[in-house]
Scaffold this active site. Sequence first.
Site, PDB file in Angstrom:
ATOM      1  N   LYS A 192      -4.061   3.032   3.331  1.00 41.61           N
ATOM      2  CA  LYS A 192      -4.990   1.904   3.187  1.00 41.61           C
ATOM      3  C   LYS A 192      -6.342   2.126   3.886  1.00 41.61           C
ATOM      4  O   LYS A 192      -7.195   2.800   3.333  1.00 41.61           O
ATOM      5  CB  LYS A 192      -4.294   0.615   3.628  1.00 41.61           C
ATOM      6  CG  LYS A 192      -3.070   0.357   2.714  1.00 41.61           C
ATOM      7  CD  LYS A 192      -2.482  -1.017   2.782  1.00 41.61           C
ATOM      8  CE  LYS A 192      -1.505  -1.251   1.650  1.00 41.61           C
ATOM      9  NZ  LYS A 192      -0.107  -1.159   1.993  1.00 41.61           N
TER      10      LYS A 192
ATOM     11  N   ASP B 115       5.615   2.793  10.556  1.00 41.56           N
ATOM     12  CA  ASP B 115       4.840   2.734   9.319  1.00 41.56           C
ATOM     13  C   ASP B 115       3.646   1.819   9.562  1.00 41.56           C
ATOM     14  O   ASP B 115       3.752   0.602   9.475  1.00 41.56           O
ATOM     15  CB  ASP B 115       5.728   2.223   8.172  1.00 41.56           C
ATOM     16  CG  ASP B 115       4.955   2.144   6.858  1.00 41.56           C
ATOM     17  OD1 ASP B 115       3.719   2.370   6.883  1.00 41.56           O
ATOM     18  OD2 ASP B 115       5.580   1.850   5.825  1.00 41.56           O
TER      19      ASP B 115
ATOM     20  N   TYR C  41       8.376  -3.116   3.942  1.00 39.39           N
ATOM     21  CA  TYR C  41       8.108  -2.314   2.752  1.00 39.39           C
ATOM     22  C   TYR C  41       7.490  -1.000   3.188  1.00 39.39           C
ATOM     23  O   TYR C  41       6.608  -0.979   4.047  1.00 39.39           O
ATOM     24  CB  TYR C  41       7.143  -3.055   1.815  1.00 39.39           C
ATOM     25  CG  TYR C  41       6.730  -2.262   0.590  1.00 39.39           C
ATOM     26  CD1 TYR C  41       7.632  -2.001  -0.439  1.00 39.39           C
ATOM     27  CD2 TYR C  41       5.425  -1.773   0.469  1.00 39.39           C
ATOM     28  CE1 TYR C  41       7.248  -1.272  -1.559  1.00 39.39           C
ATOM     29  CE2 TYR C  41       5.031  -1.052  -0.664  1.00 39.39           C
ATOM     30  CZ  TYR C  41       5.945  -0.802  -1.671  1.00 39.39           C
ATOM     31  OH  TYR C  41       5.562  -0.084  -2.784  1.00 39.39           O
TER      32      TYR C  41
HETATM   33  C1  LIG Z   1       1.029  -0.446   1.232  1.00 41.56           C
HETATM   34  C2  LIG Z   1       2.129   0.058   2.099  1.00 41.56           C
HETATM   35  C3  LIG Z   1       2.827   1.247   1.808  1.00 41.56           C
HETATM   36  C4  LIG Z   1       2.629   2.006   0.530  1.00 41.56           C
HETATM   37  O1  LIG Z   1       1.359   2.540   0.406  1.00 41.56           O
HETATM   38  P1  LIG Z   1       0.840   2.948  -1.078  1.00 41.56           P
HETATM   39  O2  LIG Z   1      -0.486   3.560  -0.821  1.00 41.56           O
HETATM   40  O3  LIG Z   1       0.791   1.661  -1.851  1.00 41.56           O
HETATM   41  O4  LIG Z   1       1.822   3.898  -1.643  1.00 41.56           O
HETATM   42  C5  LIG Z   1       3.738   1.707   2.724  1.00 41.56           C
HETATM   43  N1  LIG Z   1       3.984   1.034   3.863  1.00 41.56           N
HETATM   44  C6  LIG Z   1       3.347  -0.112   4.175  1.00 41.56           C
HETATM   45  C7  LIG Z   1       3.646  -0.800   5.460  1.00 41.56           C
HETATM   46  C8  LIG Z   1       2.424  -0.655   3.290  1.00 41.56           C
HETATM   47  O5  LIG Z   1       1.831  -1.820   3.582  1.00 41.56           O
END
Ligand SMILES: *Cc1c(COP(=O)(O)O)cnc(C)c1O
Length: 437
Positions: free
Chosen positions: A266, A238, A143
């Site tokens: 995060k 990511d 994701y």
């Molecule tokens: C949480 C997450 C996102 C998205 O971040 P948001 O601040 O919710 O937009 C993107 N990539 C990864 C791997 C994530 O865990």
Amino acid sequence: MSTKNEQLFLQAKKHIPGGVNSPVRAFAGVGGTPIFMHKALGSKIYDTEDNAYIDYVGSWGPMILGHAHPKVIAAVKAAAEDGLSFGAPTPFETTVADTICALVPSVDMIRMTSSGTEATMSAIRLARGFTGRDNIVKFEGCYHGHSDSLLVKAGSAMLDIGEPTSKGVPADFAKHTLTLPYNNPQAIKDCFAKWGDAIACVIVEPIAGNMNMVIPTQDFHDTLRAQCTKAGAVLIFDEVMTGFRVGLGGAQEYFDIKPDLTCFGKIIGAGLPVGAFGGRRDIMQGIAPLGGVYQAGTLSGNPLAMRAGIAMFEDLTVAGFYGDLSSKVDSLMDGLQALADKYGISLRTNKLGGMFGLFFVQDGETDTPQDFDEVNACDMDKFNTFFHGMLERGIYLAPSAYEAGFMSSKHSDEDIRQTLHAAEAVFAQMQGDRQGK
Ligand SMILES: *Cc1c(COP(=O)(O)O)cnc(C)c1O
């Protein structure tokens, strides 16, 4: 659950779609009513009737120092006194940029955003601008936020153009996204053999935390790095979830891989809305105002988020921080595994740093899931029973079998002992239910 909670959910649903501002909070996967929370401290989160739960969600990762950490709260209070947002550069942004560039050697320059979604979306635009190519590659079960190009799954023909996973995503966008099975080096080679010089970038969760927790092989990462380099495609890690979570240098340090760009989010804002993307200087210089790839944000680099992040990094960089965190995860995982074995529950676990995964695999299955198909093959009913059993006993886990778990430095031995005590009761009940059948 309490009638007060039911009432709050009913009220919320009146003017908020589904009663939530992010879908996974709705308990759709596990059934039942989401618990409305109103405060948190240390390892615990409290519902609106002040029932305490030991929290292993940690706002989906950011609360690595525990909730309402005094130093972070003091930094936010001080920042608030100085004004909430200026729309002008601040020295705090430079401090955060310097800190991240020092801790993550692949990052020469970095740009702040307000969410992880913006970070991945902008990194992809930058990769497309840098290479002059349109196609991107992603992996099943990863994701990367909710921008259009990323809400795409593999089409019916493997190695071919993708199909949207959400209504509202034009097929014209999806056709530029190729989706490959995770953790499969051959699929990467096949994809590059076919599309190589049309691929702008590959985006990957270097350790997947959005299909439970899957740690891929070194070969997967070595292949990815080699193929991207050969084809001139930008490799984007990511690390929105894994950054400063699995260790100070992220998953890239663990695998000893230098991605071209990295996305963060995060943890770096300590719980305030934040994201960032950074990497190779020659690529990052492509962003406005230096280059022709546009990217912006009214509240990007917000002083509250930056000053919270600065305070948090002070603790993360103390020697032994991640060792302590991972030994807490070890005790929890070892304890859960021993109890599961005792009660004949087929549990597999994964862990690294302050992050863990719990898989209720099918009876007789002994392997830990390695990709999205294997995660899907887990016993979701068993997870749901476990989730609700733990929740009733005051343990708050992510309400989905597709999410990872998060430890904070504030989780005590006593918290872990209580968690294991609750798990023992739930496993015993699960064993009883099965024998009763
Ligand atoms: C949480 C997450 C996102 C998205 O971040 P948001 O601040 O919710 O937009 C993107 N990539 C990864 C791997 C994530 O865990």
